[in-house]
Design an enzyme around this catalytic site. Structure first.
Site, PDB file in Angstrom:
ATOM      1  N   SER A   1       0.832  -1.200   0.000  1.00 50.63           N
ATOM      2  CA  SER A   1       0.000   0.000   0.000  1.00 50.63           C
ATOM      3  C   SER A   1       0.873   1.260   0.000  1.00 50.63           C
ATOM      4  CB  SER A   1      -0.963  -0.050   1.194  1.00 50.63           C
ATOM      5  OG  SER A   1      -1.964   0.923   1.076  1.00 50.63           O
TER       6      SER A   1
ATOM      7  N   ASP B   1      -6.025  -4.852  -1.380  1.00 54.83           N
ATOM      8  CA  ASP B   1      -4.897  -4.360  -0.588  1.00 54.83           C
ATOM      9  C   ASP B   1      -4.022  -5.506  -0.076  1.00 54.83           C
ATOM     10  OD1 ASP B   1      -3.432  -3.244   1.804  1.00 54.83           O
ATOM     11  OD2 ASP B   1      -4.555  -1.454   1.243  1.00 54.83           O
TER      12      ASP B   1
END
Length: 358
Positions: A57, A215
């Site tokens: 991320s 994610d």
């Protein structure tokens, strides 16, 4: 002749010892600006060599910026590229707050934002409306930021090795992107919170399918195992931006959801650290032959006191005043780490793993 040898030995002693490290960069939205500060301080020190980076991320964005900048212009190039990344991040916020907030500390801004009407509305909206409801009008707001990277340099064979983590939606397994696999889509996938962004689809040569990704924090925040390759140093410095502990019980819906995410995103990292601790114990007891497994020297740069004062609001809205406050905090934390543990690098880990799991 003897005098010449003495001079050579003296000169060798005066040379700075370069410490080679691997970096493990956590995700955490706009709180990744803390990692920006840590990296800025490490890059300032020519006694530290960054051999490899694994990132998820915001950690993936930081890692890509550092790698591209390093290949283009060495340490100063990396610092400049990180500065440009976070200048772009600070420009994508879609909530314009009153000017008086810019004079507040990050924790004060966090509280003001969390209870502001615009943020409460946006937070409620994200829980009620799927990101797929926007149809042709959908666009990932991170796209312009990530597209701006020079991928010839991000994917270059020179400079630190770079590993990007994402979660395969269909199987729930981790995928590591490296080398030529790293792309705009791979980094967007690594940062794809499913309640906010549509899944990112990428061809996977291993499965022969076009896979959807979320994610990377769900399966590796970040994954440490790519750093166990032969040729990489034993030292892994984790830049932790998700608090491991919170003393206060979360009570508001936002606080509860934020703590759920922190626990979830830390769990994969803690599992790998537990495995590292187990291997270290086996080596100490002689139950595992030395050479078959290497001892990983774990270090951590973190500021839980700062991060517990922030909130999901400051994660989701990259407000420039908060970003720069986090950068300063990250620089200070890295400075303290180097002052306390430079001599430990290459010698011993500085995280008490046994205590962490008690």
């Amino acid at each position: 002749m003897a005098a010449g040898r003495r001079c050579e030995v003296t000169a060798r002693r005066k040379r700075k010892v370069v410490k080679r490290i691997n970096l493990a960069l956590q995700g955490g939205g706009a709180h990744g600006a803390y990692t920006w500060g840590v990296l800025d301080r490490l890059l300032e020190d020519d006694g530290i060599e960054i051999a490899a980076i694994t990132g998820t991320s915001a950690g993936a964005l930081n890692g890509a910026a550092l790698k591209a900048g390093m290949v283009a212009g060495g340490r100063e190039g990396a610092r400049d590229t990180l500065d440009r990344l976070w200048a772009r991040m600070g420009a994508i916020g879609d909530m314009r707050l009153s000017g008086w907030m810019f004079a507040l500390e990050p924790a004060q801004v966090a509280q003001a934002m969390e209870y502001s009407l615009p943020f409460s509305f946006a937070d409620t909206w994200s829980r009620m409306v799927s990101p797929y409801a926007y149809g042709p009008f959908y666009r990932n707001p991170l796209s312009p930021v990530v597209e701006a990277f020079d991928y010839d340099k991000v994917c270059a064979g020179e400079g630190p090795e770079l590993f990007i983590c994402a979660t395969r939606v269909r199987t729930g397994k981790i995928r590591i992107f490296s080398g030529a696999e790293i792309s705009t889509e791979a980094i967007l996938a690594s940062a794809c919170l499913p309640t906010v962004f549509q899944a990112v689809e990428i061809d996977d040569p291993r499965t022969g399918r076009r896979e959807a990704y979320w994610d990377g924090g769900y399966t590796g925040n970040p994954a440490l195992f790519p750093l166990f390759n032969t040729g990489l140093p034993d030292d892994v410095v984790i830049v932790n931006i998700n608090p491991l502990e919170r003393d206060e019980l979360p009570k508001t819906p936002q606080q509860i959801q934020n703590r759920i995410n922190e626990i979830s995103f830390n769990s994969s990292l803690l599992r790998e650290l537990r495995a590292i601790s187990f291997v270290g114990r086996l080596l100490d007891e002689g139950a595992l032959e030395r050479g078959r497994m290497s001892r990983v020297l774990v270090h951590m740069i973190a500021d839980d006191a700062l991060m517990t004062g922030l909130s999901v609001a400051t994660k989701m809205v990259p407000m420039p005043t908060v970003l720069h406050g986090l950068k300063t905090a990250g620089r200070d934390a890295a400075d303290r780490f180097l002052a306390a543990h430079r001599d430990d690098l290459g010698v011993r880990g500085t995280v008490d793993l046994a205590e962490m799991f008690n």
